[in-house]
Design an enzyme around this catalytic site. Structure first.
Site, PDB file in Angstrom:
ATOM      1  N   HIS A  16       0.830  -1.209   0.000  1.00 53.60           N
ATOM      2  CA  HIS A  16       0.000   0.000   0.000  1.00 53.60           C
ATOM      3  C   HIS A  16       0.867   1.262   0.000  1.00 53.60           C
ATOM      4  O   HIS A  16       0.600   2.217  -0.715  1.00 53.60           O
ATOM      5  CB  HIS A  16      -0.891   0.045   1.257  1.00 53.60           C
ATOM      6  CG  HIS A  16      -1.856  -1.088   1.392  1.00 53.60           C
ATOM      7  ND1 HIS A  16      -1.950  -1.847   2.540  1.00 53.60           N
ATOM      8  CD2 HIS A  16      -2.780  -1.591   0.538  1.00 53.60           C
ATOM      9  CE1 HIS A  16      -2.902  -2.756   2.392  1.00 53.60           C
ATOM     10  NE2 HIS A  16      -3.410  -2.627   1.182  1.00 53.60           N
ATOM     11  N   LYS A  40     -17.858  -6.851   9.279  1.00 55.32           N
ATOM     12  CA  LYS A  40     -16.650  -7.664   9.300  1.00 55.32           C
ATOM     13  C   LYS A  40     -15.720  -7.133  10.373  1.00 55.32           C
ATOM     14  O   LYS A  40     -15.167  -6.056  10.227  1.00 55.32           O
ATOM     15  CB  LYS A  40     -15.988  -7.556   7.916  1.00 55.32           C
ATOM     16  CG  LYS A  40     -15.078  -8.708   7.559  1.00 55.32           C
ATOM     17  CD  LYS A  40     -14.662  -8.571   6.095  1.00 55.32           C
ATOM     18  CE  LYS A  40     -13.195  -8.907   5.922  1.00 55.32           C
ATOM     19  NZ  LYS A  40     -12.721  -8.579   4.557  1.00 55.32           N
ATOM     20  N   ARG A  89      -2.304  -6.170  -8.296  1.00 55.29           N
ATOM     21  CA  ARG A  89      -1.179  -7.061  -8.066  1.00 55.29           C
ATOM     22  C   ARG A  89      -1.188  -8.231  -9.036  1.00 55.29           C
ATOM     23  O   ARG A  89      -0.187  -8.648  -9.546  1.00 55.29           O
ATOM     24  CB  ARG A  89      -1.229  -7.635  -6.646  1.00 55.29           C
ATOM     25  CG  ARG A  89      -0.866  -6.637  -5.568  1.00 55.29           C
ATOM     26  CD  ARG A  89      -1.241  -7.199  -4.232  1.00 55.29           C
ATOM     27  NE  ARG A  89      -2.645  -7.626  -4.275  1.00 55.29           N
ATOM     28  CZ  ARG A  89      -3.270  -8.289  -3.317  1.00 55.29           C
ATOM     29  NH1 ARG A  89      -2.607  -8.640  -2.244  1.00 55.29           N
ATOM     30  NH2 ARG A  89      -4.534  -8.604  -3.433  1.00 55.29           N
ATOM     31  N   SER A 127      -2.954  -7.783   3.219  1.00 53.30           N
ATOM     32  CA  SER A 127      -3.130  -7.620   4.656  1.00 53.30           C
ATOM     33  C   SER A 127      -3.454  -8.955   5.320  1.00 53.30           C
ATOM     34  O   SER A 127      -3.004  -9.221   6.436  1.00 53.30           O
ATOM     35  CB  SER A 127      -4.252  -6.604   4.930  1.00 53.30           C
ATOM     36  OG  SER A 127      -3.863  -5.329   4.475  1.00 53.30           O
TER      37      SER A 127
END
Lengths: 160, 160, 160, 160, 160, 160
Positions: A16, A40, A89, A127
């Site tokens: 990031h 979440k 990515r 993450s």
């Protein structure tokens, strides 16, 4: 040209940070926007994630750091219709991102999404991978900013 | 030639409707089959999903609308071994669908799966995206049939 | 329901034969259509490719075998707008096929493309791979019909 | 923020026009840059491609239209290191583009590539598909600007 | 365990060198095998490619460097059925490699292919990209071994 | 050369068995390693999974069968840094595996991951698919070893 870079940042990784710094060099204004997802439960609270971003980017005070809830497209409309910036990515990112970009475009024709390719050094990084490695006391020192590394250590010590 | 078009349809989207109408123009007989999954609580009940399909397709009474539980391959065998019809939107669909088609073929050599490419207009569309947008009162009017739009509004008002 | 299965078939492989026989069991009428491409010299002439298809499918006289030149969509229109059938082996196939299906649909809204998944046994198989293996006298006996194997042997002996 | 949108544009399609107009609405300055490739004879000459772009974009005089030869990265350096803008249609685009973006980044750390997702309506569209359809007198009227349609008709009449 | 690492190596890149050195650390014996393809004229001759490999790997005399013609599977059989080692950079590699691995397995059940993931630093790198950059006098110094950089400079000076 | 083949094996499938036997023919030593994941309750206990592996591989006593908890990379370090072996079935596998391989490499530069392509016969096969088919009393006899088929029947009878 104003860009917002939305995400969960639970926690922020070097992948990031790489996108943020490259974007800050190109866009007139850059806002990092942490999504509040009430459904979440994350590892870090929204407040902790904002603090880790602020600490990791403290040398770049021109970069804004905020949180938002609800639909990204509504948040972007309120901010004056900046472009949305996303990192790519890998293929699995790509397809998901492409669908989100088209869905956003469908909701508001004025809001564009622009993509930037991740540094290949961080192409394997997410993450969730960080959380998994840290849970087993693995080494994440070259994958996250120092503040995050420290926070992860505390978090998993707390867990004991 | 008889085709069944299975899915969760929670709820039916314009992407599904597009495939259904194009298939109805080609196949002698078409059955839309709603999968009953006891392990996964949906947004709409099976009965509601069937009603929304019936309402959205009421101008096409020749299209059958049913529900089924258990393995798709067993349901298809009971229906006389029609072909299974599936829509393809994107690569991630493709791979999953390819594995299901091969798994079904492995169980019953007489049952074939045929694929139809989604209209690109709906290539970003999925029932879960609809649920997510609707949950935040976003606009889904050009993404679902009118009956579904109305049902979503009621559903999320109930939630208040 | 009438389907046409177009291709170069230079030469026909067991992967093609598998799709053809499975399709013949489902569709009321099936036409295998060899594309005449004036810009690309093949290994076999169009007449030889048709002969190899006829020989390999001689036990199935109900399957029509033809050649065509020009745009597939124009050929399909002349045949009364049958569905176009295509095999899918892998992701790279998928994307190319998806673009062709959408391009055909754009030209003629009545002509649909349906896809059938290749038998995984033949998922690595293509006519160009066959030509390459045969050029080096490699064994292709389980990858092509017997008539093709014989024709390849003659073709490459001629080359000496 | 200045962006250059490079490509072969042989010829420009509605897919390109869609990206160009959306980009022009976001960037302070936009340059469409036609790559001169001495090794690959195109259908249209560089001069014709530039003319077709100019004609198709004549209502947008603020959009610059140029040609360049050599490495994109050298051209971009001469233009003052603008961002490079690329359209993404599909997975196969993605991977190729990702490699180019990384290669460019490797050569000049200051030059970034940004990606914009194609309108799904044009996700099947490419210049080579246009050339192929036009070569068989197929209809390309909704896929290219009117000036290109006319030029294609002349080009293929010349060929007779 | 003996591995052969086949390729065109026209020319060898740092991506190849990375795979070669990592493989040499794992396998008891490693042979780098340059494919002689009579149908495709390369930039460097087979002899030059072998020399550049030898020069680039001169500190590792235990690594064998050879050329072969014909089918890889026949070459491998003659060498006593070692495993075949291949590098994977990206999805497009993957699919092609998977088909080759299955084709080789089909020809000789004893010969296995093993894959190693490329260093992400070199995930955008290919011999053809190197040739393209070098043709325009671009900088390839961090992408190829020094001997290759020098050879490319001579090659393109010759061309003037 | 020692390889470890890690996985959940909940339960072992014919796809796993195929990789295991092919690997056993190539590597000097092979260890099948069942991952203990405390966060995810499986269908079979770790002890049952080990028993099913032992029973299915009882004719190959040279293959070691173990369980491990924590990070794979730490387990591999304790075992003397063998290579990690993984099977590749499809693109979705590929990308995930590529990220894991790079993450492991990042943590310990000495530990390599090697990939072997699945037999295409089993390219659609996964433990979760097996659990799903078995839950509906579907036929899995050609997809798992006999011991697993029997265990699945007992498991789902217990459930009644």
């Amino acid at each position: 040209m104003h860009a917002i870079y939305p995400g969960s940042f639970d926690p922020v990784t070097m992948g990031h940070i790489d996108i943020i710094l490259r974007a800050a060099a190109q866009f007139d204004e850059l806002t990092v926007a942490v999504l509040i997802n009430h459904n979440k439960k994350g590892l870090f609270t929204i407040e902790e994630r904002l603090d880790l971003l602020r600490e990791s980017l403290k040398e770049y005070p021109e970069i804004k750091i905020e949180s938002f809830s609800g639909l990204l497209i509504d948040y972007a409309a309120k901010k004056g219709e900046p472009v949305i910036l996303r990192g790519l990515r890998a293929i699995s990112d790509f397809e998901n991102e492409m669908q989100l970009a088209l869905a956003n475009k469908n909701s508001n024709r004025n809001i564009e999404t622009l993509f930037m390719v991740s540094n290949p050094k961080y192409s394997f990084l997410s993450s969730s991978l960080i959380r998994e490695i840290a849970a087993f006391q693995g080494d994440v020192s070259n994958l996250v900013p120092p503040a995050v590394e420290k926070a992860l250590r505390l978090k998993y010590k707390e867990g004991l």
